[in-house]
Design a protein around this motif. Structure first.
Motif, mmCIF file in Angstrom:
data_model
loop_
_atom_site.group_PDB
_atom_site.id
_atom_site.type_symbol
_atom_site.label_atom_id
_atom_site.label_comp_id
_atom_site.label_asym_id
_atom_site.label_seq_id
_atom_site.Cartn_x
_atom_site.Cartn_y
_atom_site.Cartn_z
ATOM 1 N N GLU A 40 -24.113 -29.420 29.012
ATOM 2 C CA GLU A 40 -23.111 -28.442 29.409
ATOM 3 C C GLU A 40 -22.032 -28.316 28.353
ATOM 4 O O GLU A 40 -21.711 -29.258 27.630
ATOM 5 N N PHE A 41 -21.468 -27.139 28.307
ATOM 6 C CA PHE A 41 -20.394 -26.831 27.382
ATOM 7 C C PHE A 41 -19.113 -27.531 27.805
ATOM 8 O O PHE A 41 -18.809 -27.615 28.994
ATOM 9 N N VAL A 42 -18.359 -28.017 26.817
ATOM 10 C CA VAL A 42 -17.085 -28.677 27.103
ATOM 11 C C VAL A 42 -15.916 -27.853 26.541
ATOM 12 O O VAL A 42 -15.018 -27.460 27.281
ATOM 13 N N ALA A 43 -15.938 -27.601 25.234
ATOM 14 C CA ALA A 43 -14.825 -26.885 24.607
ATOM 15 C C ALA A 43 -15.259 -26.371 23.238
ATOM 16 O O ALA A 43 -16.181 -26.922 22.626
ATOM 17 N N ALA A 44 -14.581 -25.328 22.773
ATOM 18 C CA ALA A 44 -14.863 -24.774 21.450
ATOM 19 C C ALA A 44 -13.558 -24.395 20.759
ATOM 20 O O ALA A 44 -12.536 -24.138 21.419
ATOM 21 N N ILE A 45 -13.621 -24.322 19.422
ATOM 22 C CA ILE A 45 -12.439 -23.976 18.633
ATOM 23 C C ILE A 45 -12.868 -23.116 17.454
ATOM 24 O O ILE A 45 -13.914 -23.368 16.857
ATOM 25 N N ASN A 46 -12.064 -22.108 17.128
ATOM 26 C CA ASN A 46 -12.446 -21.235 16.031
ATOM 27 C C ASN A 46 -12.093 -21.884 14.688
ATOM 28 O O ASN A 46 -11.589 -22.998 14.626
ATOM 29 N N ASN A 77 -9.843 -21.624 12.385
ATOM 30 C CA ASN A 77 -8.510 -22.063 11.972
ATOM 31 C C ASN A 77 -7.746 -22.754 13.094
ATOM 32 O O ASN A 77 -6.565 -23.069 12.935
ATOM 33 N N GLY A 78 -8.403 -22.989 14.214
ATOM 34 C CA GLY A 78 -7.757 -23.681 15.327
ATOM 35 C C GLY A 78 -6.865 -22.812 16.178
ATOM 36 O O GLY A 78 -6.238 -23.292 17.129
ATOM 37 N N GLY A 79 -6.838 -21.525 15.876
ATOM 38 C CA GLY A 79 -5.950 -20.637 16.603
ATOM 39 C C GLY A 79 -6.497 -20.139 17.920
ATOM 40 O O GLY A 79 -5.775 -19.524 18.713
ATOM 41 N N ASN A 80 -7.758 -20.396 18.171
ATOM 42 C CA ASN A 80 -8.385 -19.910 19.399
ATOM 43 C C ASN A 80 -9.278 -21.006 19.956
ATOM 44 O O ASN A 80 -10.133 -21.539 19.246
ATOM 45 N N THR A 81 -9.066 -21.346 21.207
ATOM 46 C CA THR A 81 -9.867 -22.381 21.854
ATOM 47 C C THR A 81 -10.375 -21.878 23.202
ATOM 48 O O THR A 81 -9.849 -20.913 23.764
ATOM 49 N N HIS A 82 -11.394 -22.550 23.704
ATOM 50 C CA HIS A 82 -11.987 -22.178 24.989
ATOM 51 C C HIS A 82 -12.516 -23.442 25.649
ATOM 52 O O HIS A 82 -13.124 -24.277 24.979
ATOM 53 N N TYR A 83 -12.262 -23.589 26.930
ATOM 54 C CA TYR A 83 -12.659 -24.789 27.657
ATOM 55 C C TYR A 83 -13.487 -24.424 28.878
ATOM 56 O O TYR A 83 -13.270 -23.396 29.520
ATOM 57 N N ALA A 84 -14.390 -25.327 29.215
ATOM 58 C CA ALA A 84 -15.048 -25.226 30.506
ATOM 59 C C ALA A 84 -14.017 -25.547 31.585
ATOM 60 O O ALA A 84 -13.120 -26.363 31.378
ATOM 61 N N GLY A 85 -14.193 -24.919 32.744
ATOM 62 C CA GLY A 85 -13.191 -25.051 33.787
ATOM 63 C C GLY A 85 -12.802 -26.465 34.163
ATOM 64 O O GLY A 85 -11.603 -26.785 34.217
ATOM 65 N N GLY A 127 -7.071 -28.684 30.913
ATOM 66 C CA GLY A 127 -5.928 -29.483 31.308
ATOM 67 C C GLY A 127 -6.092 -30.964 31.076
ATOM 68 O O GLY A 127 -5.100 -31.696 31.001
ATOM 69 N N ARG A 128 -7.319 -31.443 30.982
ATOM 70 C CA ARG A 128 -7.557 -32.866 30.710
ATOM 71 C C ARG A 128 -8.060 -33.101 29.295
ATOM 72 O O ARG A 128 -7.786 -34.141 28.699
ATOM 73 N N PHE A 129 -8.815 -32.154 28.749
ATOM 74 C CA PHE A 129 -9.385 -32.293 27.412
ATOM 75 C C PHE A 129 -8.682 -31.321 26.461
ATOM 76 O O PHE A 129 -8.310 -30.211 26.839
ATOM 77 N N THR A 130 -8.538 -31.758 25.215
ATOM 78 C CA THR A 130 -7.942 -30.909 24.186
ATOM 79 C C THR A 130 -8.783 -30.961 22.923
ATOM 80 O O THR A 130 -9.032 -32.048 22.394
ATOM 81 N N ILE A 131 -9.210 -29.802 22.463
ATOM 82 C CA ILE A 131 -9.968 -29.722 21.217
ATOM 83 C C ILE A 131 -9.024 -29.294 20.104
ATOM 84 O O ILE A 131 -8.143 -28.445 20.303
ATOM 85 N N SER A 132 -9.185 -29.889 18.943
ATOM 86 C CA SER A 132 -8.353 -29.546 17.789
ATOM 87 C C SER A 132 -9.166 -29.782 16.528
ATOM 88 O O SER A 132 -10.259 -30.361 16.578
ATOM 89 N N ARG A 133 -8.644 -29.344 15.410
ATOM 90 C CA ARG A 133 -9.374 -29.545 14.153
ATOM 91 C C ARG A 133 -8.392 -29.721 13.010
ATOM 92 O O ARG A 133 -7.270 -29.210 13.042
ATOM 93 N N ASN A 134 -8.860 -30.432 11.997
ATOM 94 C CA ASN A 134 -8.127 -30.614 10.760
ATOM 95 C C ASN A 134 -9.061 -30.213 9.634
ATOM 96 O O ASN A 134 -9.954 -30.977 9.246
ATOM 97 N N ASN A 135 -8.892 -29.010 9.116
ATOM 98 C CA ASN A 135 -9.805 -28.514 8.092
ATOM 99 C C ASN A 135 -9.625 -29.241 6.762
ATOM 100 O O ASN A 135 -10.507 -29.162 5.900
ATOM 101 N N ALA A 136 -8.523 -29.911 6.590
ATOM 102 C CA ALA A 136 -8.322 -30.653 5.344
ATOM 103 C C ALA A 136 -9.354 -31.764 5.189
ATOM 104 O O ALA A 136 -9.737 -32.099 4.059
ATOM 105 N N ASP A 137 -9.803 -32.327 6.303
ATOM 106 C CA ASP A 137 -10.833 -33.364 6.218
ATOM 107 C C ASP A 137 -12.066 -33.022 7.037
ATOM 108 O O ASP A 137 -12.844 -33.914 7.407
ATOM 109 N N ASN A 138 -12.225 -31.745 7.341
ATOM 110 C CA ASN A 138 -13.445 -31.255 8.002
ATOM 111 C C ASN A 138 -13.731 -31.971 9.325
ATOM 112 O O ASN A 138 -14.896 -32.271 9.623
ATOM 113 N N THR A 139 -12.697 -32.228 10.078
ATOM 114 C CA THR A 139 -12.860 -32.992 11.309
ATOM 115 C C THR A 139 -12.394 -32.193 12.521
ATOM 116 O O THR A 139 -11.358 -31.534 12.480
ATOM 117 N N VAL A 140 -13.181 -32.277 13.582
ATOM 118 C CA VAL A 140 -12.835 -31.702 14.875
ATOM 119 C C VAL A 140 -12.681 -32.855 15.866
ATOM 120 O O VAL A 140 -13.459 -33.812 15.833
#
Length: 120
Positions: A43-49, A51-59, A63-76
């Motif tokens: 099942e899908f959990v979360a996605a991020i575009n 540049n990190g400006g757009n995110t989407h979460y499964a219902g 509120g409990r999970f947060t997706i983020s990314r750091n493109n400087a080190d290619n890490t999500v």
């Protein structure tokens, strides 16, 4: 070729937090987390575009999970708070070169997964 590599899984108690990491080359990729519990479909959990400006979460995760990314080190990252036993699953990192964070079925590249176990 993009090869996501996850880390950070483990055993925690209910109510605790855990942060997963995924390293993948390709800074412009849309990245996502999925999970698969024993005997259940992935099942899908979360996605991020890119540049990190757009995110989407499964219902259930909103509120409990947060997706983020750091493109400087290619890490999500996937920060998981207030974990519940039903969050127990193998968590997979996925990537796609194009598309929307709202589309869940078009990811091309997958990691091997990392186990998260939440004890009650």
């Amino acid at each position: 070729q993009v090869q996501p590599v996850e880390s950070g899984g483990g055993l925690v108690q209910a109510g605790e937090s855990l942060r997963l990491s995924c390293v993948a080359s390709g800074r412009s990729f849309v990245m996502a987390w999925f999970r698969q519990a024993p005997g259940k479909e992935r099942e899908f959990v979360a996605a991020i575009n890119w540049n990190g400006g757009n995110t989407h979460y499964a219902g259930p995760m909103k509120g409990r999970f947060t997706i983020s990314r750091n493109n400087a080190d290619n890490t999500v990252y996937l920060q998981m708070d207030s974990l519940k036993p039903e969050d127990t699953a193998v968590y997979y990192c996925a990537a796609k070169r194009w598309g929307s964070v709202l589309s869940r079925n078009d990811y091309n590249y997958w990691g091997q997964g990392t186990q998260v176990t939440v004890a009650s």
